[in-house]
Design a protein around this motif. Structure first.
Motif, PDB file in Angstrom:
ATOM      1  N   THR A   1     -25.608  30.339 -14.482  1.00 30.57           N
ATOM      2  CA  THR A   1     -25.638  30.068 -13.049  1.00 30.57           C
ATOM      3  C   THR A   1     -24.296  30.438 -12.432  1.00 30.57           C
ATOM      4  N   PRO A   2     -24.293  30.899 -11.186  1.00 29.24           N
ATOM      5  CA  PRO A   2     -23.004  31.207 -10.555  1.00 29.24           C
ATOM      6  C   PRO A   2     -22.296  29.936 -10.120  1.00 29.24           C
ATOM      7  N   VAL A   3     -20.989  29.934 -10.236  1.00 27.09           N
ATOM      8  CA  VAL A   3     -20.146  28.881  -9.674  1.00 27.09           C
ATOM      9  C   VAL A   3     -19.125  29.572  -8.784  1.00 27.09           C
ATOM     10  N   ARG A   4     -19.265  29.358  -7.495  1.00 29.88           N
ATOM     11  CA  ARG A   4     -18.391  30.059  -6.556  1.00 29.88           C
ATOM     12  C   ARG A   4     -17.016  29.403  -6.496  1.00 29.88           C
ATOM     13  N   GLY A   5     -15.996  30.250  -6.517  1.00 32.49           N
ATOM     14  CA  GLY A   5     -14.631  29.797  -6.312  1.00 32.49           C
ATOM     15  C   GLY A   5     -14.038  30.527  -5.123  1.00 32.49           C
ATOM     16  N   GLN A   6     -13.401  29.790  -4.225  1.00 30.59           N
ATOM     17  CA  GLN A   6     -12.829  30.385  -3.024  1.00 30.59           C
ATOM     18  C   GLN A   6     -11.309  30.211  -3.011  1.00 30.59           C
ATOM     19  N   LEU A   7     -10.634  31.205  -2.477  1.00 28.59           N
ATOM     20  CA  LEU A   7      -9.177  31.210  -2.435  1.00 28.59           C
ATOM     21  C   LEU A   7      -8.682  31.584  -1.048  1.00 28.59           C
ATOM     22  N   ALA A   8      -7.616  30.921  -0.647  1.00 33.92           N
ATOM     23  CA  ALA A   8      -6.828  31.370   0.505  1.00 33.92           C
ATOM     24  C   ALA A   8      -5.491  31.854  -0.049  1.00 33.92           C
ATOM     25  N   VAL A   9      -5.064  33.025   0.366  1.00 39.86           N
ATOM     26  CA  VAL A   9      -3.824  33.599  -0.141  1.00 39.86           C
ATOM     27  C   VAL A   9      -2.785  33.605   0.981  1.00 39.86           C
ATOM     28  N   LEU A  10      -1.666  32.921   0.716  1.00 40.17           N
ATOM     29  CA  LEU A  10      -0.574  32.867   1.683  1.00 40.17           C
ATOM     30  C   LEU A  10       0.415  34.004   1.448  1.00 40.17           C
ATOM     31  N   GLN A  11       1.237  34.259   2.451  1.00 43.56           N
ATOM     32  CA  GLN A  11       2.320  35.227   2.293  1.00 43.56           C
ATOM     33  C   GLN A  11       3.172  34.851   1.079  1.00 43.56           C
ATOM     34  N   PRO A  12       3.703  35.859   0.381  1.00 40.98           N
ATOM     35  CA  PRO A  12       4.524  35.552  -0.802  1.00 40.98           C
ATOM     36  C   PRO A  12       5.710  34.656  -0.466  1.00 40.98           C
ATOM     37  N   GLN A  13       6.044  33.800  -1.428  1.00 42.96           N
ATOM     38  CA  GLN A  13       7.222  32.938  -1.344  1.00 42.96           C
ATOM     39  C   GLN A  13       7.884  33.020  -2.710  1.00 42.96           C
ATOM     40  N   HIS A  14       8.760  33.982  -2.891  1.00 46.79           N
ATOM     41  CA  HIS A  14       9.242  34.308  -4.231  1.00 46.79           C
ATOM     42  C   HIS A  14      10.107  33.224  -4.848  1.00 46.79           C
ATOM     43  N   GLU A  15      10.582  32.284  -4.034  1.00 52.60           N
ATOM     44  CA  GLU A  15      11.356  31.184  -4.611  1.00 52.60           C
ATOM     45  C   GLU A  15      10.461  30.144  -5.282  1.00 52.60           C
ATOM     46  N   VAL A  16       9.160  30.192  -5.013  1.00 54.14           N
ATOM     47  CA  VAL A  16       8.218  29.249  -5.637  1.00 54.14           C
ATOM     48  C   VAL A  16       7.848  29.787  -7.011  1.00 54.14           C
ATOM     49  N   ARG A  17       8.329  29.113  -8.054  1.00 50.75           N
ATOM     50  CA  ARG A  17       8.135  29.577  -9.425  1.00 50.75           C
ATOM     51  C   ARG A  17       7.542  28.469 -10.289  1.00 50.75           C
ATOM     52  N   TYR A  18       6.577  27.783  -9.716  1.00 49.00           N
ATOM     53  CA  TYR A  18       5.850  26.749 -10.441  1.00 49.00           C
ATOM     54  C   TYR A  18       4.418  26.725  -9.904  1.00 49.00           C
ATOM     55  N   ALA A  19       3.523  26.094 -10.642  1.00 51.45           N
ATOM     56  CA  ALA A  19       2.125  25.961 -10.218  1.00 51.45           C
ATOM     57  C   ALA A  19       1.761  24.485 -10.188  1.00 51.45           C
TER      58      ALA A  19
ATOM     59  N   VAL B   1      -1.733  32.718   6.165  1.00 52.71           N
ATOM     60  CA  VAL B   1      -2.836  33.229   5.348  1.00 52.71           C
ATOM     61  C   VAL B   1      -2.965  34.731   5.549  1.00 52.71           C
ATOM     62  N   ILE B   2      -2.883  35.493   4.462  1.00 54.71           N
ATOM     63  CA  ILE B   2      -2.992  36.952   4.570  1.00 54.71           C
ATOM     64  C   ILE B   2      -4.370  37.469   4.164  1.00 54.71           C
ATOM     65  N   ARG B   3      -5.109  36.687   3.393  1.00 49.87           N
ATOM     66  CA  ARG B   3      -6.492  37.053   3.069  1.00 49.87           C
ATOM     67  C   ARG B   3      -7.197  35.864   2.439  1.00 49.87           C
ATOM     68  N   THR B   4      -8.522  35.911   2.466  1.00 54.75           N
ATOM     69  CA  THR B   4      -9.350  34.923   1.790  1.00 54.75           C
ATOM     70  C   THR B   4     -10.335  35.669   0.903  1.00 54.75           C
ATOM     71  N   VAL B   5     -10.636  35.098  -0.260  1.00 56.10           N
ATOM     72  CA  VAL B   5     -11.535  35.754  -1.216  1.00 56.10           C
ATOM     73  C   VAL B   5     -12.438  34.714  -1.858  1.00 56.10           C
ATOM     74  N   ALA B   6     -13.532  35.192  -2.423  1.00 56.44           N
ATOM     75  CA  ALA B   6     -14.447  34.332  -3.167  1.00 56.44           C
ATOM     76  C   ALA B   6     -14.996  35.118  -4.343  1.00 56.44           C
ATOM     77  N   GLY B   7     -15.213  34.430  -5.463  1.00 58.98           N
ATOM     78  CA  GLY B   7     -15.777  35.057  -6.651  1.00 58.98           C
ATOM     79  C   GLY B   7     -16.821  34.161  -7.279  1.00 58.98           C
ATOM     80  N   LEU B   8     -17.719  34.756  -8.055  1.00 58.18           N
ATOM     81  CA  LEU B   8     -18.790  34.008  -8.703  1.00 58.18           C
ATOM     82  C   LEU B   8     -18.520  33.910 -10.201  1.00 58.18           C
ATOM     83  N   ARG B   9     -18.154  32.728 -10.653  1.00 55.26           N
ATOM     84  CA  ARG B   9     -17.925  32.510 -12.081  1.00 55.26           C
ATOM     85  C   ARG B   9     -19.275  32.460 -12.816  1.00 55.26           C
ATOM     86  N   PRO B  10     -19.401  33.129 -13.958  1.00 47.89           N
ATOM     87  CA  PRO B  10     -20.659  33.095 -14.721  1.00 47.89           C
ATOM     88  C   PRO B  10     -20.691  31.878 -15.650  1.00 47.89           C
ATOM     89  N   TYR B  11     -21.246  30.782 -15.172  1.00 50.29           N
ATOM     90  CA  TYR B  11     -21.154  29.496 -15.876  1.00 50.29           C
ATOM     91  C   TYR B  11     -22.404  29.189 -16.694  1.00 50.29           C
TER      92      TYR B  11
END
Length: 365
Positions: free
Chosen positions: A294-312, A45-55
Motif C-alpha cells: 500500500t502507498p504511504v504518502r510523505g510530504q515535505l516542505a523545503v526551506l532555503q538552505p541554512q548552512h550553519e544548521v548541522r544537526y537533525a 519555503v522554496i519548494r514542496t514535494v510528496a512521495g509514495l512509500r511502498p509499505y
C-alpha cells in the motif's frame, strides 16, 4: 528510448546545481548553545514535494520465482526504509538471482533499489539494462529525506523470524556500504541527530547496535522544548546527488537504461534477458498483484538552505533534516494515499509545528 552517458551528463549537471553537501563533522553534545535555530517561515519555503512509500506491514519482499523459462527476483516493499536498506536488500536479491546465472540481466525500476541492484550486478561481472517508467529526480527515492535509519517498514506481529533475519542482514550490509561512501561525491555525511523519545531511560542506557554513541540527554544539554531527547550520530544521504552518481556509475560501467512501462508479468517474460529483478516499488502492487502493498504518502516542505544548521531533529513536531539544497521539514505518514501531490493544508501544518518547535528553543546559538 535509451539514455546514454552524454544525455545523462547534460541532465545531471542541472540536477546537481545547488546540492553541495553540508559538513560531515559530528557535533559534540556539550551544551545547547551549539545549536543554531532553524528559521522556519512560509516566506523561506522554496519548494514542496510528496512521495509514495511502498509499505508492506509484513515487511519487504526479496524472493525468487520462475517466470516461464526465466527467473524473476523481487526486491520491493521497503516503506520508509528504502534508502537505509537499499544496498543490503539489493545484496540479498543479487545473491539470490545471480547464483548459476550467465548472460545479461534486466533491472526493472530506477529508484534506489533498482540502481543499487544494477551496480551490484555489474560488480559481480554481469551486463545490465535498466527498464524504467521514470528517471531520477521523478522517483520516490529522489525526494526521500535520506536518514540512514530504518523507519516505517513493517508492523510488529506481522513479520516472521526468517524475515527479521533478512532485515538484519540487509541493515548490516547497508550500514557497511554507506560508511565506505561518505563524502562529497555521493552526498553522504555523518550528522548529529536529536530524537524525541517517550522511554523512561537513564543517561547512557539508550543503545542501538548501529548508534553506539546514543544516549539520553539531560535537559540542560539540549534546547528542544520536549520532555526527553536522545542524541546519536548517523549518516544522511543527499538523495538527488546520490541517485545521480549511481546512475552515472551504471552508465559508465557499460549499463544501459531503456524507458518502458510494464503492464503485466507477461511483458517481463518477453524481455530478452533471462534474469530480471523487480525493483518497481509501489508499482509492484499492479505488476505482481501484491495486495499487501500500500502507498504511504510523505510530504515535505523545503526551506532555503541554512548552512550553519548541522544537526537533525525528529519528534512529535515532525522531522528536520538539513541538506546542501535546503532544510527538509517533514512528518506525514499517510497510508492508502495515491496522490503524489503536496497538500496545502498538510504543508501548512508541517511548517506550523516546526515554527512552534524552534520558537520555543530554550537557548540558541
Amino acid at each position: 528510448m535509451f539514455l546514454d552517458r552524454r544525455t545523462f551528463a547534460i541532465s545531471s549537471t542541472a540536477l546537481l546545481a545547488g546540492c553541495a553537501t553540508t559538513g560531515t563533522r559530528p557535533l559534540a553534545v556539550a551544551g545547547c548553545t551549539q545549536l543554531p535555530k532553524v528559521l522556519v517561515d512560509e516566506s523561506r519555503v522554496i519548494r514542496t514535494v510528496a512521495g509514495l512509500r511502498p509499505y508492506r506491514s509484513a515487511g519487504f519482499v526479496v524472493r525468487r520465482e520462475a517466470l516461464g523459462e526465466k527467473s524473476l527476483v523481487h526486491n520491493y516493499g521497503h516503506g520508509g526504509a528504502g534508502i537505509t536498506l537499499s544496498w543490503g536488500s539489493s545484496r540479498l536479491a543479487t545473491d539470490l538471482g545471480l547464483q548459476g546465472h550467465s548472460g545479461p540481466v534486466a533491472v526493472i525500476g530506477s529508484g534506489v533499489m533498482g540502481l543499487t541492484t544494477a551496480r551490484l550486478v555489474q560488480e559481480a561481472g554481469f551486463p545490465v539494462r535498466i527498464y524504467t517508467a521514470a528517471l531520477p529526480p521523478d522517483t520516490t527515492s529522489a525526494v526521500a529525506g535520506g536518514q540512514v535509519s530504518p523507519f516505517g517498514h513493517y508492523r510488529e506481529g506481522e513479520v516472521t523470524p526468517e524475515w527479521m533475519a533478512q532485515f538484519q542482514s540487509a541493515m548490516a550490509y547497508s550500514w557497511q556500504r554507506f560508511q565506505a561512501l561518505v563524502g562529497e561525491r555521493y552526498g553522504i555525511r555523518w550528522q548529529r541527530t536529536y530524537e524525541e523519545t517517550r522511554d523512561t531511560i537513564y543517561p547512557n542506557d539508550w543503545m542501538n547496535p548501529y548508534y553506539p554513541n546514543g544516549r539520553l540527554l539531560r535537559p540542560e544539554e539540549h534546547p528542544f522544548p520536549v520532555a526527553r531527547v536522545v542524541a546519536f550520530d548517523t549518516m544522511y544521504v543527499e538523495t538527488p546527488r546520490f541517485m545521480a552518481e549511481l546512475t552515472s556509475e551504471v552508465l559508465n560501467a557499460g549499463g544501459t537504461i531503456r524507458m518502458r512501462k510494464f503492464e503485466s508479468l507477461a511483458d517481463v517474460a518477453a524481455l530478452p534477458e533471462t534474469l530480471a529483478f523487480n525493483c518497481t516499488g509501489i508499482g509492484a502492487k499492479a505488476l505482481v498483484g501484491d495486495e499487501k502493498l500500500t502507498p504511504v504518502r510523505g510530504q515535505l516542505a523545503v526551506l532555503q538552505p541554512q548552512h550553519e544548521v548541522r544537526y537533525a531533529f525528529a519528534g512529535s513536531a515532525g522531522y528536520m533534516f538539513p541538506r546542501g539544497d535546503g532544510i527538509l521539514l517533514g512528518g506525514t505518514f499517510e497510508r492508502g494515499e495515491w496522490d503524489a501531490t503536496p497538500q496545502p493544508d498538510d504543508i501548512a501544518r508541517i511548517i506550523s509545528s516546526h515554527k512552534r518547535l524552534f520558537a520555543d528553543f530554550r537557548c540558541t546559538a
